[in-house]
Design a protein around this motif. Structure first.
Motif, short mmCIF file in Angstrom:
data_model
loop_
_atom_site.label_atom_id
_atom_site.label_comp_id
_atom_site.label_asym_id
_atom_site.label_seq_id
_atom_site.Cartn_x
_atom_site.Cartn_y
_atom_site.Cartn_z
N HIS A 242 0.86 -1.19 0.00
CA HIS A 242 0.00 0.00 0.00
C HIS A 242 0.90 1.23 0.00
N ARG A 243 1.22 1.72 -1.18
CA ARG A 243 2.07 2.90 -1.31
C ARG A 243 1.41 4.08 -0.59
N GLY A 244 2.21 4.84 0.10
CA GLY A 244 1.67 5.99 0.81
C GLY A 244 1.26 5.70 2.23
N SER A 245 1.44 4.46 2.68
CA SER A 245 1.01 4.11 4.04
C SER A 245 2.16 4.22 5.06
N VAL A 246 3.32 4.70 4.62
CA VAL A 246 4.46 4.80 5.53
C VAL A 246 4.21 5.87 6.58
N ASN A 247 4.53 5.55 7.81
CA ASN A 247 4.44 6.49 8.93
C ASN A 247 5.87 6.69 9.45
N LEU A 248 6.23 7.93 9.76
CA LEU A 248 7.59 8.20 10.24
C LEU A 248 7.92 7.39 11.48
N ARG A 249 6.90 7.05 12.28
CA ARG A 249 7.14 6.26 13.49
C ARG A 249 7.76 4.91 13.14
N TYR A 250 7.42 4.36 11.98
CA TYR A 250 7.95 3.06 11.59
C TYR A 250 9.43 3.10 11.25
#
Length: 346
Positions: A242-250
């Protein structure tokens, strides 16, 4: 609650995938059956190929209460077990529970009420970790602190409101069927992936601290390391699927892993100054343990930095080493259609 009010409550199917859960299964099911929910309820246990007494305990539970039944999950994989239990159940509200999760009193009643009040597709709450040994007590603190898991509300708590994901979940069956259930390729992170699709479909995922599930942590460093390595590995797959699902917390655990490993290697091979990063990390988790470990026994408090490091570094290692081929396999498979789930049910 009077009979008429009880008849108006929607029927609930509780689904539970299990594999080698002899230690907690009976207690987990008891916490379900003792809920105060006045509407109809069934419990469907999806049995993986356990090597302990899980199947025997499940058979005893079926014999003891007509609300309990089992279905087979030959692969032993959690998402496959969840889908098998969904197909083997029949009620309009689906409550997910794990074999080592203990519902707190009023959980189902509160969740069903909130589904209606918020017009949500899924509601859930807090993964409230509680240990039974010194090591598990340390892990429980790590899993419920921002130092251990960041600002994830379903770990650390927070205000009720829309969320990216929640722990376990209480769903409308129609939503699960329309979206094709859980993606069985996601050995881990299947909750996050499903909730992402729910949100993309326009559905509301609602978090509330009113809902708590007692969670039993992994019993050893090795087991915790494997769990968090798999979390990181599969979260990377989600970000590629799911492109765009990256969270900086990860990205924090991978950064910590790289900083510590590179600092150790370069500090030994080039100059001791490079040891600053791993030393800073060590001081950080030790200091964090002193703050977060208040109330723990001396032994558990001493184990808390180990729990922090195991979770951070294993997650980071799993994320960084997650192979692209795994994501390509998942992308190639796609999710089964909702029609498949409906056709196979019953």
């Amino acid at each position: 609650m009077n009979t008429k009010a009880a008849e108006e409550l929607p029927a609930v199917s509780v689904i539970m995938p299990v594999l080698n859960e002899e230690r907690h299964l009976r207690t987990a099911v008891r916490h379900i059956l003792e809920q105060d929910y006045a509407g109809p309820m069934e419990v469907v246990i999806a049995l993986g190929p356990s090597t302990d007494r899980t199947a025997q305990i499940a058979a005893e539970l079926v014999a003891e209460d007509p609300r309990v039944r089992t279905v087979e999950n030959p692969t032993g994989r959690t998402p496959a077990g969840l889908n098998a239990a969904i197909r083997g159940s029949s009620h309009p509200i689906v409550v997910r529970v794990d074999g080592h999760g203990l519902l707190t009193p009023g959980y189902i009643t509160t969740a069903v009420r909130l589904l209606g009040e918020m017009e949500a597709a899924n509601v859930g709450g807090i993964m409230h970790a509680e240990g039974e040994t010194e090591w598990e007590n340390a892990v429980a603190v790590a899993m419920t602190s921002k130092i251990g898991v960041g600002n994830a509300a379903f770990h650390t708590g927070g205000l009720a409101g829309p969320a990216d994901t929640v722990y376990l979940g209480v769903f409308r069956r129609e939503v699960l069927e329309r979206l094709g259930g859980y993606n069985e390729e996601f050995v881990r992170a299947q909750d996050w992936e499903l909730n992402y699709r729910i949100r993309q479909d326009g559905g509301l995922v609602w978090f509330t601290p009113q809902l708590r599930v007692t969670y039993r942590p992994r019993p050893s460093v090795k087991a915790l390391a494997k769990q968090y390595k798999d979390y990181g590995r599969w979260r990377r797959v989600v970000t590629r699927y799911h492109r765009g699902s990256v969270n900086l917390r990860y990205l924090a655990p991978p950064a910590a892993f790289l900083g510590v490993m590179l600092g150790v290697v370069l500090g030994a091979a080039v100059h001791p100054a490079f040891l600053a990063a791993p030393v800073a990390y060590l001081l950080g988790i030790v200091g964090g343990a002193l703050v977060e470990g208040r109330g723990l026994s001396p032994k558990a408090k001493a184990l808390l930095p180990v729990a922090f490091a195991t979770m951070h570094l294993s997650w980071g290692f799993g994320f960084l080493t997650s192979p692209r081929s795994l994501a390509r396999k998942v992308i190639g498979s796609r999710t089964r259609s909702a029609g498949d789930v409906v056709a196979e049910r019953g």
